[in-house]
Motif scaffolding. Structure first.
Motif, mmCIF file in Angstrom:
data_model
loop_
_atom_site.group_PDB
_atom_site.id
_atom_site.type_symbol
_atom_site.label_atom_id
_atom_site.label_comp_id
_atom_site.label_asym_id
_atom_site.label_seq_id
_atom_site.Cartn_x
_atom_site.Cartn_y
_atom_site.Cartn_z
ATOM 1 N N VAL A 1 38.916 -44.989 -66.471
ATOM 2 C CA VAL A 1 38.947 -43.534 -66.258
ATOM 3 C C VAL A 1 40.378 -43.020 -66.423
ATOM 4 O O VAL A 1 41.315 -43.581 -65.846
ATOM 5 C CB VAL A 1 38.429 -43.181 -64.847
ATOM 6 N N PRO A 2 40.592 -41.955 -67.189
ATOM 7 C CA PRO A 2 41.929 -41.381 -67.381
ATOM 8 C C PRO A 2 42.529 -40.910 -66.051
ATOM 9 O O PRO A 2 41.804 -40.447 -65.161
ATOM 10 C CB PRO A 2 41.686 -40.198 -68.323
ATOM 11 N N PRO A 3 43.854 -41.005 -65.886
ATOM 12 C CA PRO A 3 44.522 -40.613 -64.644
ATOM 13 C C PRO A 3 44.222 -39.188 -64.190
ATOM 14 O O PRO A 3 44.024 -38.944 -62.998
ATOM 15 C CB PRO A 3 46.010 -40.788 -64.982
ATOM 16 N N ASP A 4 44.186 -38.251 -65.126
ATOM 17 C CA ASP A 4 43.912 -36.860 -64.731
ATOM 18 C C ASP A 4 42.507 -36.700 -64.171
ATOM 19 O O ASP A 4 42.279 -35.905 -63.252
ATOM 20 C CB ASP A 4 44.104 -35.918 -65.919
ATOM 21 N N GLN A 5 41.553 -37.439 -64.720
ATOM 22 C CA GLN A 5 40.183 -37.368 -64.222
ATOM 23 C C GLN A 5 40.100 -37.972 -62.831
ATOM 24 O O GLN A 5 39.364 -37.473 -61.972
ATOM 25 C CB GLN A 5 39.232 -38.093 -65.176
ATOM 26 N N ILE A 6 40.854 -39.041 -62.613
ATOM 27 C CA ILE A 6 40.901 -39.654 -61.273
ATOM 28 C C ILE A 6 41.484 -38.665 -60.273
ATOM 29 O O ILE A 6 40.943 -38.460 -59.188
ATOM 30 C CB ILE A 6 41.739 -40.946 -61.298
ATOM 31 N N TYR A 7 42.560 -38.012 -60.669
ATOM 32 C CA TYR A 7 43.225 -37.056 -59.788
ATOM 33 C C TYR A 7 42.289 -35.891 -59.426
ATOM 34 O O TYR A 7 42.205 -35.485 -58.260
ATOM 35 C CB TYR A 7 44.482 -36.531 -60.468
ATOM 36 N N GLN A 8 41.583 -35.367 -60.397
ATOM 37 C CA GLN A 8 40.655 -34.265 -60.149
ATOM 38 C C GLN A 8 39.555 -34.687 -59.189
ATOM 39 O O GLN A 8 39.172 -33.933 -58.289
ATOM 40 C CB GLN A 8 40.055 -33.764 -61.471
ATOM 41 N N ARG A 9 39.040 -35.905 -59.372
ATOM 42 C CA ARG A 9 37.997 -36.407 -58.452
ATOM 43 C C ARG A 9 38.564 -36.582 -57.050
ATOM 44 O O ARG A 9 37.888 -36.281 -56.061
ATOM 45 C CB ARG A 9 37.454 -37.741 -58.982
ATOM 46 N N GLN A 10 39.766 -37.073 -56.952
ATOM 47 C CA GLN A 10 40.386 -37.274 -55.642
ATOM 48 C C GLN A 10 40.536 -35.950 -54.891
ATOM 49 O O GLN A 10 40.201 -35.851 -53.708
ATOM 50 C CB GLN A 10 41.750 -37.949 -55.802
ATOM 51 N N MET A 11 40.997 -34.924 -55.577
ATOM 52 C CA MET A 11 41.206 -33.634 -54.932
ATOM 53 C C MET A 11 39.875 -32.970 -54.564
ATOM 54 O O MET A 11 39.749 -32.342 -53.504
ATOM 55 C CB MET A 11 42.021 -32.713 -55.833
#
Length: 250
Positions: free
Chosen positions: A176-186
């Motif tokens: 999973v791309p880092p930005d997608q991980i970040y969006q899911r985390q938030m």
């Protein structure tokens, strides 16, 4: 336990909530009152509860629980010696009580909630822990007590730790791309905070790890401007080190 309880039973087959009372005492209770809501019209409650009995007195749609029903009742308690007292009480079930239900043995193991209305004390014939108004000399009026019950249910099971590590949110985090991980985390963080607030949780831990600090800073920024948050800290913790923020709600 000799008590009178309000019983709310969830009927999953038609998405309704049955309203009942369970009298486990040797006394008779005559009840009258209303269920008021934030919106819908009030519902009348009236009936007599003989000793050692239970009775259904109506039902409401399950989604009406979200309208915060208030059970405002007056009960006359009659013992073997006659009219013992008049009790006024208000019970306020909350939507969160229906996140986790209990199987009620006396009601054919149907899922529901029980709320205490009256309980006999061990050394008295009057309402336990409720002050009794004194009667004027020579008055023959029965004593009157007031009982406001706000929340007698246990909080639903809630994990007070939210782990936002990518491997906790994705089956295969490495793809999973880092930005997608970040969006899911938030998004997960916001959902969790809303859930904690709705359940009146006092404090939680948000596990964000150390890493680059991007997630930690974004969470701190959200908490800084959240009016429901009394404080938040990211001090060293024996369990989390510096990888978690403790959030205390107002």
């Amino acid at each position: 336990m000799k008590a009178l309880s309000l019983i709310l039973i969830y009927k999953s087959e038609n998405q309704r909530v049955q309203i009942g009372f369970q009298n486990d005492t040797s006394d008779t209770f005559k009840l009258q009152g209303d269920i008021t809501f934030n919106g819908p019209e009030p519902i009348l409650l009236k009936g007599t509860l003989p000793p050692e009995s239970k009775s259904l007195m109506g039902e409401i749609p399950f989604d009406q629980i979200n309208d915060y029903p208030h059970f405002e009742m007056e009960l006359e308690r009659h013992s073997s010696r006659g009219h013992a007292e008049t009790i006024t009480c208000k019970i306020k079930p909350k939507p969160k009580h229906f996140i986790k239900l209990t199987l009620l043995d006396a009601w054919e193991n149907r899922p529901g909630r029980s709320y205490l209305v009256w309980k006999q004390s061990s050394n008295s014939d009057s309402l336990k822990s409720i002050p009794v108004s004194k009667r004027k000399p020579g008055s023959s009026q029965p004593k009157r007590t007031s009982n406001v019950i706000r929340d007698l249910s246990e909080l639903a099971v809630f994990n007070r730790e939210l782990d936002l590590h990518a491997e906790k949110l994705f089956d295969n985090a490495k793809s999973v791309p880092p930005d997608q991980i970040y969006q899911r985390q938030m998004k997960t963080f916001q959902w969790y905070m809303d859930k904690a607030r709705s359940m009146n949780i006092d404090r939680v831990f948000i596990i964000h790890g150390v890493g680059s600090g991007r997630l930690k800073k974004a969470i701190a920024n959200k908490l800084e401007f959240d009016p429901s948050v009394a404080s938040y800290t990211n001090e060293h913790h024996p369990k989390y080190g510096f990888g978690a923020t403790e959030v205390v709600f107002r």
